[in-house]
Scaffold this active site. Structure first.
Site, PDB file in Angstrom:
ATOM      1  N   HIS A 271       0.545  -0.123   3.084  1.00 15.13           N
ATOM      2  CA  HIS A 271      -0.228  -1.309   2.678  1.00 15.13           C
ATOM      3  C   HIS A 271      -1.583  -1.355   3.401  1.00 15.13           C
ATOM      4  CE1 HIS A 271       3.342  -2.402   0.575  1.00 15.13           C
ATOM      5  NE2 HIS A 271       4.018  -2.703   1.674  1.00 15.13           N
ATOM      6  N   ASP A 322       7.430   1.251  -3.854  1.00 19.19           N
ATOM      7  CA  ASP A 322       7.851   0.176  -2.961  1.00 19.19           C
ATOM      8  C   ASP A 322       9.014  -0.666  -3.509  1.00 19.19           C
ATOM      9  OD1 ASP A 322       7.985  -1.788  -1.030  1.00 19.19           O
ATOM     10  OD2 ASP A 322       5.878  -2.316  -1.052  1.00 19.19           O
TER      11      ASP A 322
HETATM   12  C1  NGQ Z   1      10.541  -4.662   2.869  1.00 23.03           C
HETATM   13  N1  NGQ Z   1       8.702  -5.127   1.425  1.00 23.03           N
HETATM   14  O1  NGQ Z   1      10.840  -4.217   3.970  1.00 23.03           O
HETATM   15  O2  NGQ Z   1      11.258  -4.474   1.878  1.00 23.03           O
HETATM   16  C2  NGQ Z   1       9.244  -5.425   2.709  1.00 23.03           C
HETATM   17  C3  NGQ Z   1       9.473  -6.891   2.856  1.00 23.03           C
HETATM   18  C4  NGQ Z   1       9.069  -7.441   5.252  1.00 23.03           C
HETATM   19  C5  NGQ Z   1       7.400  -5.212   1.202  1.00 23.03           C
HETATM   20  N2  NGQ Z   1       6.631  -5.493   2.181  1.00 23.03           N
HETATM   21  C6  NGQ Z   1      10.057  -7.287   4.154  1.00 23.03           C
HETATM   22  N3  NGQ Z   1       6.895  -4.999   0.037  1.00 23.03           N
HETATM   23  O3  NGQ Z   1       7.967  -6.913   5.216  1.00 23.03           O
HETATM   24  O4  NGQ Z   1       9.425  -8.122   6.216  1.00 23.03           O
HETATM   25 ZN    ZN Z   2       7.941  -1.522   1.833  1.00 26.64          ZN
END
Ligand code: NGQ
Ligand code: ZN
Length: 454
Positions: A271, A322
């Site tokens: 990101h 993702d």
């Molecule tokens: C994840 N996903 O780990 O799946 C993350 C969300 C977080 C994205 N950032 C959870 N798209 O970052 O705490």
């Molecule tokens: Zn992720």
């Protein structure tokens, strides 16, 4: 030795005509030969490009794509929904969902995946008898369908900055660095070097989930096992994380990471949405790959990566799907460019010298994805894995086009998928748009989803 002949193929130096690709029984490219084909060569049905690496995946999230559009107002509410969704997912479901997802990825043109794997433990938070049970399941999903994989077991130790304890929804993710390094050891021991389709890395989940010390211990420990170990981390996806990082560590997330961690070409910063111009410039000069996931970043309302400045500074990028709200390399590349065009009211933002925009996006995603996944992929070149896509030259948007126009039509002009045949490690996994295990994999996926929604 197998020989394949393509009238046109995208090689590291650009498009070439009359290309024979020689593939060794190990699944590696033994030679690329230009000129008329030998009689033993099999003619490929259309133009050939390298298979595309998908550098960021949380496989289980595929099964909730479309279940979180009912008003989850922001990223953090989406995350709560996701935590509730995963509460019932066990090993069999993970394997079935992963196999279905990777099969769809193959058909869309992804031939390798970086699985950022953090769903480690049972629903009550206890480790399975085998600490690596869930890791084995995602690997089994990949092998079932013939997908190349870099598995990145994730260190998740805390709920937020300041070493706060993990929340209820996070208990299945939690390990300390030594337990995570033990998992890495077990996995490497189980699969060894015998598996050219598989590599291991590590992933500190985010600066929220690991302290400075834990991050250092993890990276140093992993580098003892494998000096070139890929390291992936989520960073600066949401402005709330930037503010919390400033408050807790006195620096912005990317700024902190570049100052305090040994970030280099082995790293992938996923990101990196919110950066100042100074951070952007510094990351671009670091040799690390920015792991961009435009459809997820759009879906979750993250913000727009500062691609213009990063690109001008020579930064490397790769793409990932993702959360798998979309499973299409075309969509990721397209939205990467369109986000910039919409904001800057200009065209052709991502363009390298002597290349069109579509070709530049493709070349960048191939090189950055291969680097981030730490495998010899992304190039049709001697010594690389024979991972390739045969495009359907008869698909209307592609018809009559060649070279960069073909790349541009592929990236910008289609909704119907023009990927016809897909080879991974020398083996055909998709032919004429179909994967050999399609019915069986889908049947297992259906059963898994029925259990989840029962
Ligand atoms: C994840 N996903 O780990 O799946 C993350 C969300 C977080 C994205 N950032 C959870 N798209 O970052 O705490
Ligand atoms: Zn992720």
């Amino acid at each position: 030795m197998q020989r394949y002949y393509a009238e046109q193929a995208l090689l590291p130096d650009g498009w070439a005509e009359a290309v024979t690709i020689e593939v060794a029984p190990t699944g590696t490219i033994a030679a690329i030969v230009i000129g008329s084909p030998s009689s033993s060569a099999q003619r490929l049905a259309g133009p050939v490009i390298p298979g595309i690496p998908n550098l960021h995946s949380h496989a289980f999230q595929r099964a909730m794509a479309g279940l979180a559009e009912g008003g989850a107002g922001d990223f953090w509410e989406w995350r709560d929904l996701m935590y509730r969704f995963l509460a019932r997912i066990g090993p069999e479901e993970v394997e079935a969902i992963a196999a279905q997802l990777y099969l769809e990825m193959l058909k869309a043109g992804y031939t390798a995946v970086g699985e950022f794997h953090y769903l480690h433990h049972a629903p009550d938070g206890q480790p399975y008898d085998d600490l690596t049970e869930m890791a084995h399941r995602v690997i089994a999903g990949a092998r079932r369908v013939g997908m190349g994989m870099t598995l990145l077991p994730v260190l998740y130790a805390h709920g937020d900055f300041g070493g706060t304890p993990p929340g209820e929804g996070q208990k299945r993710f939690v390990n300390d660095p030594s337990q995570l390094l033990r998992m890495l050891d077990l996995l490497i021991r189980d699969y060894g070097d015998d598996h050219p389709q598989l590599r291991f890395g590590v992933a500190p989940h985010s600066l929220r989930a690991v302290t400075a010390e834990e991050l250092a211990v993890l990276v140093a420990g992993a580098q003892v096992v494998d000096p070139m170990v890929p390291v992936h981390i989520h960073v600066a996806e949401q402005t709330r994380e930037v503010e919390a990082c400033l408050a807790s560590r006195g620096a912005r997330p990317v700024e902190w990471l570049l100052a305090e961690a040994p970030v280099d070409g082995r790293w992938c910063l996923v990101h990196a949405t919110h950066m100042t111009p100074v951070e952007t410039q510094a990351l671009a000069g670091s040799d690390a790959v920015a792991g961009l996931c435009p459809t997820t970043e759009a879906n979750l309302g993250d913000g727009l990566f500062p691609l213009g400045r990063y690109f001008t500074g020579g930064g490397k990028i790769g793409i990932g799907s993702d959360s798998h709200i979309s499973v299409s390399p075309v969509e990721e590349m397209r939205w990467l460019e369109y986000g910039q065009r919409l904001v800057r009211r200009a065209r052709g933002m991502f363009r390298m010298p002597d290349r069109s925009v579509g070709r530049s996006l493709l070349d960048a995603a191939l090189a950055g994805g291969a680097q981030a996944l730490g495998r010899p992929i992304g190039r049709l070149e001697m010594g690389c894995r024979a991972d390739l896509l045969v495009l359907d030259a008869e698909s209307p948007p592609l018809f009559g086009k060649s070279s960069d126009h073909l790349a541009d039509a592929f990236v910008f002009a289609g909704n119907a998928n023009p990927v016809r045949d897909v080879m991974v490690g020398g083996a055909w996994v998709v032919q004429e748009g179909r994967h050999g295990a399609e019915e069986a994999v889908y049947a297992a996926y259906r059963r898994a989803l029925e259990r989840l929604t029962a």
